[in-house]
Design a protein around this motif. Structure first.
Motif, short mmCIF file in Angstrom:
data_model
loop_
_atom_site.label_atom_id
_atom_site.label_comp_id
_atom_site.label_asym_id
_atom_site.label_seq_id
_atom_site.Cartn_x
_atom_site.Cartn_y
_atom_site.Cartn_z
N THR A 19 6.10 -7.63 -18.43
CA THR A 19 4.95 -7.13 -17.66
C THR A 19 3.75 -8.05 -17.79
N PHE A 22 4.47 -11.09 -15.67
CA PHE A 22 4.31 -10.74 -14.26
C PHE A 22 2.83 -10.70 -13.88
N SER A 23 2.01 -10.07 -14.71
CA SER A 23 0.57 -9.93 -14.42
C SER A 23 -0.11 -11.29 -14.31
N GLU A 55 8.88 -0.30 -17.45
CA GLU A 55 8.14 -1.54 -17.15
C GLU A 55 7.81 -1.61 -15.66
N ILE A 59 3.90 -1.56 -13.77
CA ILE A 59 3.37 -2.66 -12.96
C ILE A 59 2.99 -2.17 -11.57
N LEU A 64 -2.22 -1.62 -7.91
CA LEU A 64 -1.65 -2.92 -7.57
C LEU A 64 -1.41 -3.03 -6.07
#
Length: 439
Positions: A19, A22-23, A55, A59, A64
């Motif tokens: 995560t 990814f961020s 997870e 996200i 988002l």
């Protein structure tokens, strides 16, 4: 950068969670050109494939999706880059059967609706690829039902892609993306002219050529079964033209790859995939049991698969065991399934075994008792012309119950009257043999 610094940097990346990685990649989108964005999104998609459900949900929040919307509007993120990410997110969600409602009320969801309508209204100037991509993203991601006004846009658009028979990898990838999107469309009533010939062709072509992945094929059936909810005229097509019961025999094949004796939390990656595929078939088959009244000999094989899986899953997969029992109870309610078929398929045996377990939860007992309550009521309702056959069937069931410990079974019913009363079910005679011998 020195070699040691590079090693430290590499080690730092490896110690970050998925995560976190990814961020970082997502926020780097703001400073990238489109080519770099695409590269980073491919990395992000790779991380998604490794995520577990917790997870994934941590996200892909409403915040988002709102952020993605703003980035597209400000031209920070290209629409093509956003589509590459969103398609993958939606497909992963469908593949893993993850419930994700965070996009439903996001700014991005509203914007996608507007874009589909706007693009569709362009007629001659319409960009078919963009329209298809947005339809796929929206249908794959949405949890609430698609607004009815969009169905005449989304359904024909996705079916057109799903009908492609081009064997190139790119074309097949598009087909595999469009069918799960269709399968995710809810129970809206849709005119048959918008879908029936196309979905029949897709299913029949796969039956002959085996050209689809399991997810895509199950999704095609899910789309058709969702239509069955509002349109009972589909019975003949589903039962006798497309032979659904015969196709759903895959349940038996899938169960061969599951080690039912192993605890669920210890199953391997392949086994986890097979269990997910079993659950997807459950969703489709339940619609069939609920709405279909036509008889087909192939239905006995399907019921037998449920009976076998009920036995196999009893110890370590209680959720699957409960679902099997619920489905068998639903099948018992259907007058198109003769009671004798429950004897031939081993269902009577399996349900008897289930409700005589030393430890059993209320849901299992409830569905097991209802199964026999339904069977017994049906044995009383048969017309006079079938009396000889009815009595023979009752005797078979009685003998079967004797073989399996009849006295204990009767006693277990007596002990469950408080339980039945809690559910406001009081029609069950305290002399259970009355149902099977004297009804």
């Amino acid at each position: 950068m020195s070699l040691s610094d590079a090693d430290k940097c590499e080690k730092g990346v490896q110690t970050m969670t998925r995560t976190e990685q990814f961020s970082i990649l997502f926020h780097e989108q703001e400073d990238c050109r489109e080519v770099e964005q695409m590269q980073k999104i491919e990395e992000m998609n790779g991380l998604i494939d490794e995520m577990n459900e917790i997870e994934f949900k941590s996200i892909f929040t409403k915040e988002l999706f709102d952020k993605i919307y703003r980035m597209i509007e400000k031209k920070i993120l290209s629409l093509e880059s956003a589509i590459l990410l969103l398609k993958h997110v939606g497909y992963f969600r469908e593949l893993k059967t993850i419930y994700l409602e965070s996009i439903d009320y996001s700014l991005l969801s509203e914007r996608m609706k507007e874009m589909m309508i706007d693009e569709n209204e362009k007629k001659k100037e319409r960009n078919e690829k963009i329209l298809t991509d947005i339809c796929e993203c929206y249908a794959l991601l949405i949890e609430v039902s698609i607004p009815k006004k969009l169905l005449s846009i989304v359904v024909p658009c996705l079916l057109k892609v799903a009908l492609k028979k081009d064997e190139t990898d790119e074309a097949q990838k598009e087909v595999e993306m469009s069918l799960p999107a269709l399968g995710n469309i809810g129970f809206w009533e849709i005119e048959q002219k918008l879908y029936l010939n196309e979905i029949k062709e897709i299913i029949e072509y796969h039956q002959e050529h085996q050209n689809l992945t399991r997810l895509a094929y199950q999704s095609a059936w899910q789309f058709l079964m969702n239509r069955f909810y509002n349109d009972r005229t589909l019975e003949e097509v589903i039962t006798n033209e497309l032979h659904f019961s015969k196709e759903a025999k895959e349940l038996k094949d899938l169960s061969k790859y599951v080690d039912w004796k192993r605890k669920e939390e210890r199953k391997g990656e392949r086994e986890a995939k097979e269990v997910l595929a079993i659950w997807r078939w459950f969703f489709v088959i339940d619609n069939y049991f609920c709405f279909c009244k036509l008889w087909n000999e192939e239905l006995v094989g399907l019921i037998n698969s449920f009976a076998q899986m009920l036995r196999a899953s009893r110890d370590n997969y209680p959720d699957i065991s409960h679902q099997c029992l619920y489905s068998l109870r639903s099948a018992a309610e259907k007058r198109n399934v003769e009671i004798d078929n429950f004897l031939k398929s081993g269902t009577i045996d399996a349900v008897l075994e289930e409700i005589q377990q030393p430890t059993i939860n209320d849901d299992i007992m409830w569905n097991g008792l209802l199964f026999f309550l339904i069977i017994s009521e049906r044995l009383k309702e048969e017309d006079e012309e079938s009396e000889v056959k009815r009595n023979a069937t009752k005797m078979k069931i009685f003998e079967k119950m004797e073989e399996e410990g009849y006295e204990d079974f009767i006693e277990s019913f007596r002990e469950m009257f408080d339980f039945l009363n809690r559910y406001s079910v009081n029609q069950l005679s305290i002399i259970i043999s009355d149902y099977f011998l004297n009804a």
